[in-house]
Design a protein around this motif. Sequence first.
Motif, PDB file in Angstrom:
ATOM      1  N   LEU A 237       0.872  -1.304  -0.001  1.00 17.42           N
ATOM      2  CA  LEU A 237       0.014   0.101   0.171  1.00 17.42           C
ATOM      3  C   LEU A 237       0.917   1.253  -0.043  1.00 17.42           C
ATOM      4  N   VAL A 238       2.021   1.268   0.667  1.00 18.95           N
ATOM      5  CA  VAL A 238       2.970   2.372   0.708  1.00 18.95           C
ATOM      6  C   VAL A 238       3.455   2.687  -0.698  1.00 18.95           C
ATOM      7  N   TYR A 239       3.801   1.502  -1.084  1.00 21.63           N
ATOM      8  CA  TYR A 239       4.303   1.426  -2.643  1.00 21.63           C
ATOM      9  C   TYR A 239       3.271   2.049  -3.786  1.00 21.63           C
ATOM     10  N   TRP A 240       2.143   1.435  -3.635  1.00 19.24           N
ATOM     11  CA  TRP A 240       1.105   1.983  -4.488  1.00 19.24           C
ATOM     12  C   TRP A 240       0.712   3.361  -4.144  1.00 19.24           C
ATOM     13  N   LEU A 241       0.528   3.913  -3.108  1.00 15.60           N
ATOM     14  CA  LEU A 241       0.337   5.233  -2.500  1.00 15.60           C
ATOM     15  C   LEU A 241       1.349   6.145  -3.137  1.00 15.60           C
ATOM     16  N   THR A 242       2.553   5.620  -2.894  1.00 20.51           N
ATOM     17  CA  THR A 242       3.674   6.659  -3.459  1.00 20.51           C
ATOM     18  C   THR A 242       3.635   6.735  -4.843  1.00 20.51           C
ATOM     19  N   THR A 243       3.412   5.701  -5.591  1.00 17.07           N
ATOM     20  CA  THR A 243       3.459   5.566  -7.128  1.00 17.07           C
ATOM     21  C   THR A 243       2.290   6.634  -7.622  1.00 17.07           C
ATOM     22  N   ASN A 244       1.088   6.385  -6.914  1.00 15.03           N
ATOM     23  CA  ASN A 244       0.040   7.349  -7.109  1.00 15.03           C
ATOM     24  C   ASN A 244       0.433   9.005  -7.269  1.00 15.03           C
TER      25      ASN A 244
END
Length: 426
Positions: A237-244
């Motif tokens: 979730l940290v990864y995907w939130l950061t990429t968004n």
Amino acid sequence: MDTIASLFSFITWPVSWVIVQFHKLYGAIFGPDTGWAWGLSIVSLVVLIRICLIPLFVKQIKSTRNMQALQPKMKAIQERYKSDKQRQSEEMMKLYKETGTNPLSSCLPILAQSPFFFALYHVLSGIASGKTIGVINQPLLESAQKAHIFGAPLAAKFTDSAHKVESLGATLTDVRVITAIMIVMMSASQFFTQRQLMTKNVDLSVKTPFMQQQKMLMYVFPVMFAVMGINFPVGVLVYWLTTNVWTMGQQMFVINQNPTPGSKAQASYLERLSKSVAAHSDVRGKRRRAVVQAIVAKGPDRNDNERKFITSLAKQGFAAQADGSVIKSDVAVAEAEGAAPKRQQPKRQTKAQRQSGAQQSAADAEDEAKTSLDKGTSDEESETKQDAPQNAKAKQAAKPASGTARSKAQSGQRKGQQRPKHPSKK
């Protein structure tokens, strides 16, 4: 999800190695077992991947614009060959080849990022299950299991049981609250990114099915990520939130600096460019010169935003040149000011004003008639004075005339030119 992640196990080792290198850096600052050290390692992994994908992102922007421009032609092909699907496909491929457009280019960043995403998921799943994976050995595994982000373990998921969460040193309430907040933030950032693209960077003068498709994706993607997010570990979730967030900022920069022709973003950009030219009396920067050069080269094919930009320059006393520069031009100012004069409507008068106007017009007409009458009388008098010497000569010449002429004169007829009667005596 675990089955799909296992398909990308070949990239697990490089992903785990990058995370460990960043962990060494942040561990020296925040401590090796802290959530900050492991969380920032994942964020840094995202930043590194997205920097490497910038060329693909630029290609995606160009492909999206080309697809928008080709929509009318594609629709015409579909209508022309609606009964022949094979010919329709051939004509579509021919159109893509002629314009150098690849329909899959818009999906390249997501496709290129997918292996890293699933590899990270595979690494975090191994941490949650207590298995060493890639370059993550037993000491690093124990350190990652101790790491918490705002009270939620790095490898915990929203759907995990209370027993599994307790084994990671946390409570189920903390995990679900944190994951729910991150899922909402992830979906909201995805929605805002897509909405920003639809409302600011789309040519609104062309209505195509592509726009309807993008509008549908604006609502579908956030819902899809929200449903999938409950099965993602906190680290993912940290990864995907950061990429968004990265995508949102990157797209905002591209929209502000290189907007789609005909969009609201282009209108704002050209307005800023016009103010810059007015302030500096020049076009500053190679990229800006290239924009002005492209607008000048279009000629009559300019859109409304570009025509307004050229008119704005002309009103400020500048004329855009073919090389992208501007020069002072008084002719441009005169043409801009006199190009479209506004037509003013006459003011509506009241009944009293109309009656007084009619009376004034009648009085003016009567005065004009009197003036012309007096002028005619004075003209006749002047003519009489001018003709007096001629009449005297005529009388002297008529004296030796015959008796017939003398009898006519005695009968009351005036000799020579007679004076015309006054108009009042007619």
